[in-house]
Design a protein around this motif. Structure first.
Motif, PDB file in Angstrom:
ATOM      1  N   THR A   1       1.412  -1.875  -0.478  1.00 36.65           N
ATOM      2  CA  THR A   1       0.361   0.140   0.105  1.00 36.65           C
ATOM      3  C   THR A   1       1.087   0.981   0.294  1.00 36.65           C
ATOM      4  O   THR A   1       1.720   0.877   0.600  1.00 36.65           O
ATOM      5  CB  THR A   1      -1.115   0.138   1.083  1.00 36.65           C
ATOM      6  OG1 THR A   1      -1.338  -1.201   1.629  1.00 36.65           O
ATOM      7  CG2 THR A   1      -1.531   1.384   1.194  1.00 36.65           C
TER       8      THR A   1
ATOM      9  N   ARG B   1      -4.618   7.182  -1.260  1.00 39.39           N
ATOM     10  CA  ARG B   1      -4.270   5.408  -1.086  1.00 39.39           C
ATOM     11  C   ARG B   1      -4.537   4.839  -2.240  1.00 39.39           C
ATOM     12  O   ARG B   1      -5.185   4.659  -2.835  1.00 39.39           O
ATOM     13  CB  ARG B   1      -4.507   5.141   0.317  1.00 39.39           C
ATOM     14  CG  ARG B   1      -4.382   3.797   0.667  1.00 39.39           C
ATOM     15  CD  ARG B   1      -5.531   3.289   1.326  1.00 39.39           C
ATOM     16  NE  ARG B   1      -5.707   3.944   2.926  1.00 39.39           N
ATOM     17  CZ  ARG B   1      -5.055   3.607   3.852  1.00 39.39           C
ATOM     18  NH1 ARG B   1      -4.209   2.723   4.139  1.00 39.39           N
ATOM     19  NH2 ARG B   1      -4.769   4.410   5.097  1.00 39.39           N
TER      20      ARG B   1
ATOM     21  N   ILE C   1       3.665   0.945   2.788  1.00 37.68           N
ATOM     22  CA  ILE C   1       2.850  -0.063   3.871  1.00 37.68           C
ATOM     23  C   ILE C   1       2.884  -1.091   3.717  1.00 37.68           C
ATOM     24  O   ILE C   1       2.430  -1.483   2.525  1.00 37.68           O
ATOM     25  CB  ILE C   1       1.506   0.223   4.585  1.00 37.68           C
ATOM     26  CG1 ILE C   1       1.501   1.740   5.313  1.00 37.68           C
ATOM     27  CG2 ILE C   1       0.898  -0.214   5.897  1.00 37.68           C
ATOM     28  CD1 ILE C   1       0.171   2.163   5.331  1.00 37.68           C
TER      29      ILE C   1
ATOM     30  N   ASP D   1       1.926  -5.100   4.295  1.00 36.12           N
ATOM     31  CA  ASP D   1       1.007  -6.110   4.080  1.00 36.12           C
ATOM     32  C   ASP D   1       1.889  -7.150   6.321  1.00 36.12           C
ATOM     33  O   ASP D   1       0.669  -7.506   7.073  1.00 36.12           O
ATOM     34  CB  ASP D   1       0.397  -7.027   3.476  1.00 36.12           C
ATOM     35  CG  ASP D   1      -0.429  -6.050   2.929  1.00 36.12           C
ATOM     36  OD1 ASP D   1      -0.916  -5.020   3.243  1.00 36.12           O
ATOM     37  OD2 ASP D   1      -0.973  -6.391   1.633  1.00 36.12           O
TER      38      ASP D   1
ATOM     39  N   TYR E   1      -0.005   7.849  16.360  1.00 41.51           N
ATOM     40  CA  TYR E   1      -0.604   6.668  16.470  1.00 41.51           C
ATOM     41  C   TYR E   1       0.820   5.720  17.508  1.00 41.51           C
ATOM     42  O   TYR E   1       1.602   6.063  17.473  1.00 41.51           O
ATOM     43  CB  TYR E   1       0.127   5.918  15.200  1.00 41.51           C
ATOM     44  CG  TYR E   1      -0.431   7.014  13.659  1.00 41.51           C
ATOM     45  CD1 TYR E   1      -1.304   6.625  12.761  1.00 41.51           C
ATOM     46  CD2 TYR E   1       0.232   7.794  13.352  1.00 41.51           C
ATOM     47  CE1 TYR E   1      -1.902   7.025  11.506  1.00 41.51           C
ATOM     48  CE2 TYR E   1       0.088   8.782  12.423  1.00 41.51           C
ATOM     49  CZ  TYR E   1      -0.784   8.550  11.685  1.00 41.51           C
ATOM     50  OH  TYR E   1      -1.247   8.639  10.332  1.00 41.51           O
TER      51      TYR E   1
ATOM     52  N   THR F   1       2.160  -0.486  12.702  1.00 41.15           N
ATOM     53  CA  THR F   1       0.882  -0.548  13.063  1.00 41.15           C
ATOM     54  C   THR F   1       0.215  -0.890  12.786  1.00 41.15           C
ATOM     55  O   THR F   1      -0.053  -2.508  12.307  1.00 41.15           O
ATOM     56  CB  THR F   1       1.350   1.207  12.061  1.00 41.15           C
ATOM     57  OG1 THR F   1       1.195   1.063  10.465  1.00 41.15           O
ATOM     58  CG2 THR F   1       2.782   1.415  12.145  1.00 41.15           C
TER      59      THR F   1
ATOM     60  N   GLU G   1      -1.763  -0.824  10.487  1.00 40.24           N
ATOM     61  CA  GLU G   1      -2.474  -0.376   9.118  1.00 40.24           C
ATOM     62  C   GLU G   1      -1.344  -1.958   8.460  1.00 40.24           C
ATOM     63  O   GLU G   1      -1.846  -2.147   7.532  1.00 40.24           O
ATOM     64  CB  GLU G   1      -2.309   0.570   8.286  1.00 40.24           C
ATOM     65  CG  GLU G   1      -2.899   1.574   9.316  1.00 40.24           C
ATOM     66  CD  GLU G   1      -2.961   3.280   8.048  1.00 40.24           C
ATOM     67  OE1 GLU G   1      -3.279   2.649   6.874  1.00 40.24           O
ATOM     68  OE2 GLU G   1      -2.284   4.268   8.187  1.00 40.24           O
TER      69      GLU G   1
END
Lengths: 470, 527
Positions: free
Chosen positions: A113, A126, A159, A161, B133, B149, B151
């Protein structure tokens, strides 16, 4: 109480670390350890043996157990795990570490992401992107376009997963074992470099009484990257031989320190391991990482000692006046000495000034010294005692023989009479001394020594004639 | 009681026995003994990197509770050799001495918070809004912080966004500086006066002599005012206030130190994937960073003497002629013997500043008797076949004896030689002195005399011998005492040649505006 606490922690930490997704909250970081009852044996050649007895709650059958809080420099090939009812399937030491680059490399072919932030408005967008390659730069596929990550220099959060399963925060030791299950005491044994010890001796010399007070300290140094909490510590004096190993150390270069005049022949009841002496610490202690720790092991008051002087002349040559060495002589024997073995280390000598404050007058390395030895420590160069060597005459006797007449002038600006041990080296075997103003002692083929008395605030002259081939 | 004794209950890593931490903040009294360092080629002290060391003795008062306690020493010299520390004055002695070097630093924090929760705050550059966060540090191996985090997984500082980490509590066992502490026990609460003695690097001293030559006598006899400064330097960051200060001359033996505990901690060096341009980031960022460039060398600001020069022009030479280069010393270091070393004690307590150099008089001997002579060694210009004449070296010679107006130990150092002139004392030369005990010969070579010259001429050569002529010319209107060393085995005897310390030496006096000649023969040894 404490043991109980450790049991609890051991249980918690034995669960594979990566399974932790919920934050652990421990009051003060740096306090908890997964170590159990730990015993550390430290040698003087940079090797240490660690024995760590942990009580682990093992499931029945085959399971993989990770061992956190072992030495960060562990020699993984030396690990042994034992315990009642435990059979070892395999031992693994994994050091594929989790870094941003590794994370990106392992994400090749997967989807991540991207969270882009508009620098003008702060708005976030995003997108999902597929990592095509990570070679120097990261090539991404976003929808139908191919892009290079952050080529525009704008902020973007990447980011992932998940974290690939075998990337670790730290090198991790794991053992797959078979067990009947239940709370089991297990003993983990391994070797590690980075822990070492030496001795430091504080010697206070009393010139008037000609005595010394000696305190011996063992000095431990921990650079392993790990704390050893509440450890039972045993020090081994002597160097064990060593070969091979992932971190192989050669026997350290150990030149003679010249501090043993006469090796002793006495023994006492100190514990030994073969030819090594053992120094157990009387109480458990915590050896923290990046810590130097000193514990006392020797305290002797008013052992007899005497100060003297020494000078070595290399070869028959004219030399400017140079200072003689100040030497402190004493014994390690039971009667009239320190009465103990001395592990190798550094001896620092102090002396009181006119006001009675101790001042440093020099230090010397000493090697492991048996009990009953006669020792001499060179503390420094004497300001007031100097030796000048002069070639008075050099004549050729024949095609193969030379006559060299030497004069040595010793000056003493101190207000007490002294004796200087004057040595002339470089005599090879066939140099004959045909004349000398004072009887010398031919210590070896190479060296002659004279004990020259020098009066207070005075001068002494020694002459010698050598018959040599060159 | 100036020794700060803050009592805090703190459970250390070894919570077997509750230990009370007693902090000893600063000493009440300190004494400092400075030892000389090795200086290459008689170089002056490098104020940024003094190569000597010091013995520091501090008196501290601490209040110790009953039971086991840890006494932490703060405000010690940062060059401390922890293995040399001696602590005396505790009621039941020292159980353990520890020196901890895990430093409170960005790296130390991340290391301690591995697998623990931290706060991440991101601030929008556009709106200024900060959002915080929760995150868990999942990796802290040297070059990266990977955060878990809500996410997913992210790498710190790889986003290009302003972000910072926040930590809840200070980790245990991290020190502000490498700190020495001792573990001790006491049966009852006590106030103890401790003595802490240790050696520390980063100090140096040397003697700086000022030799002022009065009128040179026509007979070669001169009176010289000898003065010396004890120059000591502290290159560390710790000042020593009202310190009983001493310096030691002589050469105590030193050995290499054993393996030391390396301080851990430092900055975070994060390695990321490309941030700005692809080519700026190496394929694998595992190469060590080059060390930072060394600080620029210290250069003393040039001293301009314009105002002074003007004063000469205006007030004339007379004013300057009255000035003396030897300062008037009110405080002179006292010398005593310490075994085979020489100890110089500054009689008053002085403050040795951090990054500071201090000078106190250590030797004042006006009117010492020196002989002036001109010297040369035949080998100085060996191989020169030109038959040229060379200037001889002006040398001042004396003996370190009371009869000569000296008779004190003279530690090694630099000598500035000044000579009186019509314009006052002028610099005549600089030289170095080695350690000179009482009774030793003192020689100061100050420069070359172009008026007193010598010339060596080879007159004849055979298989066995070489014959030479030495001619010395003196263009001064006063006689010159001359010494020329001929470091060879000579044939026969030449008038005026005697062996001094085994070396044949021609000693003569050359009349004013005159010359002198010597013939000598060198034996050749041919096989």
């Amino acid at each position: 109480m404490r043991r109980f606490l450790l049991v609890g922690l051991g249980g918690v930490m034995a669960v594979p670390l990566l399974a932790h997704t919920a934050p652990t909250s421990v009051a003060i970081p740096g306090e908890a350890t997964a170590q159990g009852d730990i015993a550390v044996t430290i040698y003087q050649n940079g090797q240490s043996l660690v024995q760590d007895t942990r009580r682990m709650n093992l499931p029945g059958g085959r399971s993989k157990q990770e061992f956190p809080d072992v030495s960060a420099q562990i020699r993984a090939e030396t690990v042994t795990l034992t315990g009642p009812g435990i059979g070892i399937v395999e031992q693994n030491f994994d050091y594929d570490l989790l870094t941003p680059a590794k994370l990106m490399e392992k994400a090749v072919g997967q989807t991540i992401t991207l969270l882009r932030t508009n620098v003008a408005t702060g708005a976030e967008t995003r997108v999902r992107a597929k990592v095509l390659a990570a070679n120097g730069g990261v090539v991404l596929q976003i929808g139908d376009t191919i892009e290079v990550l952050r080529d525009d220099g704008l902020p973007v959060r990447v980011i992932f997963d998940k974290v690939p399963p075998n990337l670790r925060a730290r090198p991790t030791l794991s053992v797959t074992l078979e067990s009947k299950g239940g709370m089991t005491p297990t003993t983990l044994t391994y070797l590690t470099p980075g822990l070492g010890w030496t001795s430091d001796y504080v010697t206070l010399f009393d010139d008037a009484k000609q005595t010394i007070d000696v305190q011996g300290w063992v000095t431990l140094t921990n650079n392993t990257g790990t704390d050893y909490t509440n450890a039972d510590v045993l020090l081994v004096a002597g160097n064990t031989n060593q070969s091979g190993g992932r971190r192989s150390f050669q026997m350290p270069y150990n030149p003679s320190t010249g501090t043993i005049d006469e090796a002793g022949t006495e023994s006492n009841d100190r514990e030994r391991l073969g030819d090594y002496y053992l120094y157990p610490l009387s109480e458990r202690t915590t050896i923290s990482n990046a810590q130097q720790k000193q514990v006392s092991f020797l305290d002797v008051k008013a052992a007899p000692a005497r100060s003297t002087y020494e000078f070595n002349n290399g070869w028959l040559a004219t030399n400017e006046a140079a200072s003689a060495a100040s030497v402190l002589k004493f014994s390690t024997s039971r009667g009239g000495g320190l009465g103990d073995q001395l592990p190798s280390g550094t001896m620092r000598v102090y002396m009181r000034d006119k006001r009675g404050d101790p001042q440093f007058i020099g230090e010397s390395r000493i090697e492991a010294t048996p009990m009953g030895s006669a020792m001499s420590i060179r503390t420094g160069e004497a300001f007031d005692v100097k030796v000048k060597s002069i070639v008075e005459e050099r004549t050729r006797l024949s095609s193969s023989r030379w006559k060299t007449r030497m004069r040595y002038e010793i000056t003493n600006a101190r207000n007490n009479a002294i004796t200087v041990d004057l040595g002339q080296n470089g005599l090879w075997g066939d140099v004959r001394i045909t004349e000398q103003s004072q009887e010398g002692k031919r210590i070896s083929a190479d060296r002659v020594e004279w004990n020259v008395p020098v009066p207070a605030n005075g001068k002494a002259t020694l002459t010698a004639t050598f018959d040599s081939r060159y | 009681m100036r020794g700060l004794t803050a009592l805090l209950m703190m459970s250390l890593a070894s919570p077997v026995v509750a230990q009370t931490v007693v902090v000893s903040g600063e000493p009440e009294a300190v004494s400092l003994t400075v030892y000389r360092g090795q200086k290459y080629g008689n170089a002056p002290i490098d104020p940024n990197w003094p190569t000597g060391y010091a013995l520091v003795t501090e008196t501290r008062t601490v209040t110790i509770p009953a039971g086991e306690s840890v006494v932490r020493f703060e405000g010690v010299a940062e060059g401390m050799f922890p293995e040399s520390a001696i602590v005396t004055g505790l009621p039941r002695g020292v159980k353990e001495k520890n020196r901890d070097a895990r430093l409170l630093s960005p790296l130390g924090l991340v290391d301690a918070y591995l697998k623990r929760e931290v706060k991440i705050t991101r601030t929008s550059k556009a709106t200024g809004i900060a959002r915080t966060y929760d995150a868990i540090i999942t990796s802290a191996p040297g070059g990266a912080v990977i955060l878990q985090t809500g996410e997913g997984y992210e790498a710190l500082h790889c986003t290009g966004l302003p972000e910072r980490m926040g930590f809840d509590k200070l980790p245990a066992n991290l020190s502000v500086k490498p700190t020495l502490s001792v573990i001790t026990q006491s049966d009852t609460p006590t106030t103890a006066k401790l003595t802490l003695t240790y050696m520390a690097a980063g100090f140096d001293w040397q003697a700086n002599y000022i030799a002022q030559v009065h009128e040179r006598g026509p007979d070669g006899k001169s009176k010289v005012d000898m003065f010396a400064w004890l120059t000591l330097a502290n290159g560390g960051n710790q000042s020593f206030v009202n310190a009983n200060t001493m310096a030691i001359a002589g050469e105590p033996n030193r050995v290499a130190r054993a393996v030391q505990a390396r301080p851990t901690g430092g900055g975070l060096q994060l390695k990321c994937w490309p941030q700005q341009r692809t080519h700026q980031v190496p394929l694998r960022g595992n190469y060590p960073y080059p060390p930072p460039p060394p600080p620029p060398p210290y250069t003393a600001p040039p001293v301009y003497m314009e105002a002074d020069a003007e004063a000469i022009m205006v007030t004339g030479a007379r004013m300057r002629a009255e000035k003396s280069m030897s300062p008037v010393a009110v405080v002179v270091a006292e010398q005593e013997n310490l075994g085979d070393l020489k100890l110089y004690r500054i009689p008053e307590a002085v403050t040795v500043n951090a990054k500071g150099q201090k000078q106190v008089a250590m030797l004042v001997k006006p009117g010492a008797a020196f002989d002036q002579l001109y010297t040369a060694n035949i080998e100085d210009h060996a191989g020169d076949e030109s038959n040229d004449s060379f200037p001889m070296t002006t040398l001042f010679r004396s003996e370190n004896r009371a009869e000569k107006g000296l008779g004190l130990p003279m530690p090694q150092g630099q000598v500035m030689v000044f000579e009186n002139s019509r314009y006052g004392p002028l610099l005549a030369g600089q030289t170095n002195l080695k350690d000179r005990a009482v009774g030793d010969e003192l020689e100061m070579a100050i420069g070359q005399a172009s008026d007193v010259r010598y010339r060596v001429t080879k007159i004849s050569e055979t298989r066995e011998r070489q014959r030479f002529r030495v001619q010395v010319t003196n263009a001064r209107n006063s006689p010159a005492d001359v010494e020329i060393e001929i470091p060879f085995e000579l044939r026969g005897s030449s008038k005026g040649v005697t062996k001094i310390d085994g070396v044949p030496t021609w000693k003569t006096t050359v009349a004013g505006n005159g010359e002198a000649v010597l013939f000598y023969e060198v034996k050749l040894e041919r096989n």
